[in-house]
Design an enzyme around this catalytic site. Structure first.
Site, short mmCIF file in Angstrom:
data_model
loop_
_atom_site.label_atom_id
_atom_site.label_comp_id
_atom_site.label_asym_id
_atom_site.label_seq_id
_atom_site.Cartn_x
_atom_site.Cartn_y
_atom_site.Cartn_z
N ASP A 26 52.06 -42.13 -26.05
CA ASP A 26 52.19 -41.61 -27.42
C ASP A 26 51.19 -40.48 -27.68
OD1 ASP A 26 53.28 -41.46 -29.96
OD2 ASP A 26 51.92 -42.97 -30.79
N ASN A 74 63.77 -43.64 -31.53
CA ASN A 74 63.51 -42.20 -31.44
C ASN A 74 64.75 -41.35 -31.74
OD1 ASN A 74 61.02 -42.56 -28.79
ND2 ASN A 74 60.68 -42.27 -30.99
#
Ligand code: IPE
Ligand code: IPE
Ligand code: MG
Length: 248
Positions: A26, A74
């Site tokens: 991330d 996502n």
């Protein structure tokens, strides 16, 4: 002659490396934002960071590396970013698979493939087939993966088979049943959450959070995570005294 350099790889290798490392990669977007670049530039740099991390893990004796590349959630990002990520995945497959194969890495793609393009599905299957005989390290790329999807698809498969639903049968039907559970779960980017990653498999994983953004997560950062893991006491519900007796 130069003195032999005590590399960070050597010092980490002196400690037992975790068999299976899982990573939530991330921070790509923030990495790009800090440089006034489009988010996709961060994702591109993220691929470079992954390449470095794969090599470093293999060198340190990690046997399974599982990375979170694209989550079920996502898809909710702006369309431009989603299509950019799909394109990047296609390019990364074309560019990286031959080198990963040469390095003895076996690839698996883990996640719901049905909503991916036919072309992408074919590339994933081809990469798995091309690397199927490799044994140095397993690389699981979680793509269109969600922990809840995984548990639900496992339950559906067990139910369809008519077997009783229990921990063993469900575990065998989960998407990572070909490897033992992760020993160490690393999340970069400073957030302290799982974000629907390996909900079933991380029941007893050691968690490690790094503030480094994924493109900045280098060998030294990996070694810090491995060193932190090396001194953890894994009790699996037992007492400290029991663990000391078993290992002492
Ligand atoms: C992780 O980086 C990569 C993917 C989710 C594909 P992010 O894109 O989430 O980066 P941040 O969290 O916005 O910095
Ligand atoms: C998790 O990161 C997914 C991947 C790294 C692929 P996110 O950036 O999507 O997680 P949230 O939305 O901050 O929880
Ligand atoms: Mg993020």
């Amino acid at each position: 002659m130069a003195f032999p350099r005590l590399s960070s790889a050597a010092s980490a290798a002196a400690r037992p490396a975790p068999h299976h490392v899982a990573i939530v990669m991330d921070g790509n977007g923030r990495w790009a934002h800090k440089r006034l670049l489009p988010r996709i530039a961060g994702h591109r740099q993220g691929v470079e960071s992954l390449r470095r991390c794969i090599r470093a893990c293999a060198e340190r004796g990690v046997k399974v590396l599982t990375v979170f590349a694209f989550s079920s959630e996502n898809w909710n990002r702006p369309e431009e970013e989603v299509s950019g990520l799909m394109e990047l995945m296609g390019k990364a497959l074309a560019n990286e698979v031959p080198e990963l194969h040469r390095a003895g890495i076996r690839m698996y793609f883990v996640g719901d493939r049905d909503s991916l393009s036919a072309r992408m599905q074919q590339s994933l299957t081809q990469a798995e087939a091309a690397t199927a005989a490799n044994s140095r390290m397993v690389l699981n790329v979680c793509f269109n993966y969600g922990g809840r999807w995984d548990i639900a698809q496992a339950a559906a498969r067990v139910a369809a088979s008519g077997q009783p639903i229990n921990e063993e049968s469900l575990g065998r039907a989960t998407a990572l049943a070909h490897v033992p559970d992760p020993d160490l779960l690393i999340r970069t980017g400073g957030e302290h959450r799982i974000s629907n990653f390996l909900l079933w498999q991380c029941a007893y994983s050691e968690l490690y959070f790094s503030d480094k953004l994924w493109p900045d997560f280098d060998e030294a950062a990996l070694d810090e995570a491995l060193a932190d893991y090396a001194v953890r006491e894994r009790r699996f519900g037992k007492t400290s005294a029991q663990v000391a007796q078993a290992t002492g």
